[in-house]
Design a protein around this motif. Structure first.
Motif, PDB file in Angstrom:
ATOM      1  N   PHE A  61       0.832  -1.198   0.000  1.00 47.65           N
ATOM      2  CA  PHE A  61       0.000   0.000   0.000  1.00 47.65           C
ATOM      3  C   PHE A  61       0.871   1.254   0.000  1.00 47.65           C
ATOM      4  CE2 PHE A  61      -2.596   3.248   2.214  1.00 47.65           C
ATOM      5  CZ  PHE A  61      -3.687   3.274   1.368  1.00 47.65           C
ATOM      6  N   THR A  62       1.948   1.237   0.772  1.00 44.14           N
ATOM      7  CA  THR A  62       2.865   2.375   0.802  1.00 44.14           C
ATOM      8  C   THR A  62       3.476   2.609  -0.575  1.00 44.14           C
ATOM      9  OG1 THR A  62       3.388   1.991   3.132  1.00 44.14           O
ATOM     10  CG2 THR A  62       4.958   3.296   1.858  1.00 44.14           C
ATOM     11  N   ALA A  63       3.858   1.534  -1.255  1.00 51.80           N
ATOM     12  CA  ALA A  63       4.436   1.662  -2.597  1.00 51.80           C
ATOM     13  C   ALA A  63       3.425   2.261  -3.566  1.00 51.80           C
ATOM     14  CB  ALA A  63       4.916   0.298  -3.092  1.00 51.80           C
ATOM     15  N   ILE A  64       2.165   1.826  -3.467  1.00 46.09           N
ATOM     16  CA  ILE A  64       1.126   2.350  -4.357  1.00 46.09           C
ATOM     17  C   ILE A  64       0.908   3.841  -4.110  1.00 46.09           C
ATOM     18  CG2 ILE A  64      -1.346   2.228  -4.873  1.00 46.09           C
ATOM     19  CD1 ILE A  64      -1.159  -0.798  -4.306  1.00 46.09           C
ATOM     20  N   ARG A  65       0.933   4.242  -2.845  1.00 48.16           N
ATOM     21  CA  ARG A  65       0.735   5.656  -2.527  1.00 48.16           C
ATOM     22  C   ARG A  65       1.948   6.503  -2.912  1.00 48.16           C
ATOM     23  NH1 ARG A  65      -1.706   6.984   3.280  1.00 48.16           N
ATOM     24  NH2 ARG A  65      -1.632   9.013   2.249  1.00 48.16           N
ATOM     25  N   THR A  66       3.123   5.894  -2.887  1.00 51.50           N
ATOM     26  CA  THR A  66       4.344   6.655  -3.144  1.00 51.50           C
ATOM     27  C   THR A  66       4.531   6.948  -4.624  1.00 51.50           C
ATOM     28  OG1 THR A  66       5.397   5.651  -1.204  1.00 51.50           O
ATOM     29  CG2 THR A  66       6.850   6.646  -2.864  1.00 51.50           C
ATOM     30  N   LEU A  67       4.261   5.962  -5.459  1.00 55.98           N
ATOM     31  CA  LEU A  67       4.504   6.117  -6.901  1.00 55.98           C
ATOM     32  C   LEU A  67       3.397   6.942  -7.560  1.00 55.98           C
ATOM     33  CD1 LEU A  67       5.656   2.496  -7.757  1.00 55.98           C
ATOM     34  CD2 LEU A  67       7.090   4.527  -7.569  1.00 55.98           C
ATOM     35  N   PRO A  68       3.746   7.762  -8.530  1.00 55.35           N
ATOM     36  CA  PRO A  68       2.712   8.492  -9.275  1.00 55.35           C
ATOM     37  C   PRO A  68       1.802   7.501 -10.001  1.00 55.35           C
ATOM     38  CG  PRO A  68       4.896   9.397  -9.710  1.00 55.35           C
ATOM     39  CD  PRO A  68       5.113   8.115  -8.985  1.00 55.35           C
ATOM     40  N   PRO A  69       0.512   7.746 -10.025  1.00 56.14           N
ATOM     41  CA  PRO A  69      -0.386   6.812 -10.717  1.00 56.14           C
ATOM     42  C   PRO A  69      -0.110   6.795 -12.210  1.00 56.14           C
ATOM     43  CG  PRO A  69      -1.551   8.808 -10.094  1.00 56.14           C
ATOM     44  CD  PRO A  69      -0.212   8.890  -9.450  1.00 56.14           C
ATOM     45  N   PRO A  70      -0.254   5.652 -12.871  1.00 56.97           N
ATOM     46  CA  PRO A  70       0.020   5.554 -14.311  1.00 56.97           C
ATOM     47  C   PRO A  70      -1.128   6.114 -15.148  1.00 56.97           C
ATOM     48  CG  PRO A  70      -0.769   3.459 -13.525  1.00 56.97           C
ATOM     49  CD  PRO A  70      -0.697   4.359 -12.316  1.00 56.97           C
ATOM     50  N   ASP A  71      -0.835   6.374 -16.375  1.00 59.98           N
ATOM     51  CA  ASP A  71      -1.895   6.726 -17.317  1.00 59.98           C
ATOM     52  C   ASP A  71      -2.786   5.504 -17.510  1.00 59.98           C
ATOM     53  OD1 ASP A  71      -2.731   6.562 -20.436  1.00 59.98           O
ATOM     54  OD2 ASP A  71      -2.847   8.619 -19.659  1.00 59.98           O
ATOM     55  N   PRO A  72      -4.104   5.632 -17.358  1.00 60.90           N
ATOM     56  CA  PRO A  72      -4.986   4.459 -17.455  1.00 60.90           C
ATOM     57  C   PRO A  72      -4.796   3.674 -18.746  1.00 60.90           C
ATOM     58  CG  PRO A  72      -6.203   6.337 -16.592  1.00 60.90           C
ATOM     59  CD  PRO A  72      -4.858   6.851 -17.014  1.00 60.90           C
ATOM     60  N   ALA A  73      -4.597   4.377 -19.875  1.00 66.96           N
ATOM     61  CA  ALA A  73      -4.427   3.656 -21.148  1.00 66.96           C
ATOM     62  C   ALA A  73      -3.129   2.865 -21.146  1.00 66.96           C
ATOM     63  CB  ALA A  73      -4.452   4.650 -22.304  1.00 66.96           C
ATOM     64  N   ASP A  74      -2.040   3.497 -20.651  1.00 63.26           N
ATOM     65  CA  ASP A  74      -0.763   2.771 -20.598  1.00 63.26           C
ATOM     66  C   ASP A  74      -0.846   1.595 -19.631  1.00 63.26           C
ATOM     67  OD1 ASP A  74       0.269   4.589 -22.379  1.00 63.26           O
ATOM     68  OD2 ASP A  74       1.191   5.854 -20.813  1.00 63.26           O
ATOM     69  N   HIS A  75      -1.541   1.798 -18.529  1.00 63.35           N
ATOM     70  CA  HIS A  75      -1.641   0.737 -17.515  1.00 63.35           C
ATOM     71  C   HIS A  75      -2.383  -0.471 -18.062  1.00 63.35           C
ATOM     72  CE1 HIS A  75      -1.534  -1.024 -13.584  1.00 63.35           C
ATOM     73  NE2 HIS A  75      -2.861  -0.986 -13.419  1.00 63.35           N
ATOM     74  N   ALA A  76      -3.352  -0.229 -18.946  1.00 62.05           N
ATOM     75  CA  ALA A  76      -4.118  -1.336 -19.528  1.00 62.05           C
ATOM     76  C   ALA A  76      -3.297  -2.143 -20.517  1.00 62.05           C
ATOM     77  CB  ALA A  76      -5.380  -0.796 -20.205  1.00 62.05           C
ATOM     78  N   ARG A  77      -2.203  -1.530 -21.074  1.00 63.27           N
ATOM     79  CA  ARG A  77      -1.408  -2.214 -22.112  1.00 63.27           C
ATOM     80  C   ARG A  77      -0.201  -2.963 -21.571  1.00 63.27           C
ATOM     81  NH1 ARG A  77      -2.344   2.716 -25.001  1.00 63.27           N
ATOM     82  NH2 ARG A  77      -0.269   3.432 -24.353  1.00 63.27           N
ATOM     83  N   ASP A  78       0.393  -2.480 -20.469  1.00 64.37           N
ATOM     84  CA  ASP A  78       1.623  -3.136 -19.994  1.00 64.37           C
ATOM     85  C   ASP A  78       1.657  -3.169 -18.465  1.00 64.37           C
ATOM     86  OD1 ASP A  78       2.820  -0.676 -18.927  1.00 64.37           O
ATOM     87  OD2 ASP A  78       3.109  -0.081 -21.017  1.00 64.37           O
ATOM     88  N   THR A  79       2.687  -3.804 -17.968  1.00 59.54           N
ATOM     89  CA  THR A  79       2.818  -4.003 -16.514  1.00 59.54           C
ATOM     90  C   THR A  79       3.928  -3.145 -15.914  1.00 59.54           C
ATOM     91  OG1 THR A  79       4.357  -5.848 -16.832  1.00 59.54           O
ATOM     92  CG2 THR A  79       1.991  -6.382 -16.712  1.00 59.54           C
TER      93      THR A  79
END
Length: 375
Positions: free
Chosen positions: A60-78
């Protein structure tokens, strides 16, 4: 069923036979955030310490720390998932990509992230109150503390502040009283030293009845032995009526109250109240302090019982814990009256300096016939 990462046997994600509901809520929430990172805004005011699992907290800390990805990019890669894993792994070495995949698969509905977060916060409330109750019980039974009453009441204040904070986090609702069956009240162990203190109070109160008038803060419920409580009532009754007090008049009052039996003869009773040492207030304070610590143990057991009942909501935990604290606060009020310095006329020092003990004499142990017969 949720799976765990391939890790050593000490990894804290290893499932127990019956995981708590919060375990599944943590998995569901993390899965929701890995699928839709923008759902992080729905989790406020959730923070990492609210998680029961250290590894889940690291994720959870890692998720809060990193900037959120672009939804389109997130849907295409990991790429973003890999970054989360790299960020969390130093704090949770057993974490791997397989477990992230498991979390994603386990989440029923990412749009329910807020509900999962509330479940996690509710479980954290349960753990926080339980930890405070355990600390209170430990402190109240610690024989090595220099000032056990002050230490215990300090922890009672801590619990009160925690409850005030939690009450602001969770809205009240109907049916807020817990239905938990309370643990049976355990009778405290009766040591010979404790009984000696009660005997010495009775003897010194008989010898110095003027001080008894100021000791309304001591009640019969504070005594370990019912006989001692009844004799204290007898002495106090004589004092409050303005009658003369000595071993013989105490014997007469005890006779009228039906305290004399085959095992408590008039001679035994007079021996019990005829050997003073120190002052009544000194022994009374020791008895009241023991009653205060015993009450703290009962309060701690009740709060722990509420937290162990998974049926209780956060507001029920708060309400039940506040009611438990009310019991010790009544004893606290009497303790403050007992230990507060007596106001003195202007220009004179207080009649009762707080740091000075009122009795320097060691406890006097009555004869065996008196010490052992009347329990």
């Amino acid at each position: 069923m949720p799976q765990t990462p391939e890790a050593d046997e000490n990894n804290d994600l290893d499932l127990t036979p019956s995981p708590k509901p919060a375990h599944y809520a943590e998995q569901a929430l993390l899965g929701a955030l890995l699928l839709e990172p923008a759902r992080l805004d729905d989790t406020e005011p959730l923070i990492a310490p609210h998680f029961d699992s250290h590894t889940h907290a690291a994720l959870f800390t890692a998720i809060r720390t990193l900037p959120p990805p672009d939804p389109a990019d997130h849907a295409r890669d990991t790429a973003w998932l890999n970054a989360v894993l790299d960020q969390a792994r130093p704090h949770a070495p057993g974490l791997n990509a397989s477990y992230l995949h498991t979390l994603v698969q386990f989440c029923p509905q990412p749009k329910h992230a807020a509900a999962y977060a509330r479940m996690i916060r509710a479980d954290n409330t349960r753990r926080v109150l339980r930890a405070h109750a355990e600390r209170l019980a430990s402190t109240a039974t610690d024989p090595g503390l220099p000032n056990p009453a002050a230490s215990t009441l300090g922890l009672v204040d801590d619990i009160g502040r925690v409850l005030d904070f939690l009450a602001e986090q969770f809205a009240p609702h109907p049916g807020s009283l817990p239905r938990t069956a309370l643990p049976a009240q355990v009778t405290p162990e009766t040591g010979e030293e404790d009984l000696d203190e009660e005997r010495l109070l009775l003897a010194t109160a008989t010898a110095y009845p003027a001080e008894v008038q100021q000791m309304r803060w001591l009640t019969e419920a504070d005594f370990l032995l019912p006989l001692h409580a009844a004799l204290w009532q007898s002495i106090a009754a004589l004092v409050h009526r303005g009658d003369m007090v000595d071993p013989v008049t105490v014997l007469g009052e005890a006779q009228h109250r039906g305290l004399l039996t085959d095992s408590l003869t008039p001679k035994d009773l007079m021996e019990l109240v005829s050997t003073p040492a120190g002052s009544p207030e000194y022994w009374g304070e020791k008895i009241l302090q023991r009653a205060l610590l015993a009450c703290a143990q009962i309060v701690a057991a009740r709060i722990a019982a509420y937290t162990n009942d998974l049926a209780n909501t956060p507001h029920q935990l708060i309400t039940g814990s506040r009611r438990a604290l009310a019991e010790i606060n009544s004893v606290r009020a009497r303790w403050h009256r007992a230990t507060a310095p007596i106001p003195a006329p202007a220009g004179r020092p207080s009649a009762r300096p707080a740091p000075v003990p009122r009795a320097a004499s060691p406890p006097h142990r009555p004869s065996p016939s008196v010490a052992r017969t009347h329990r």
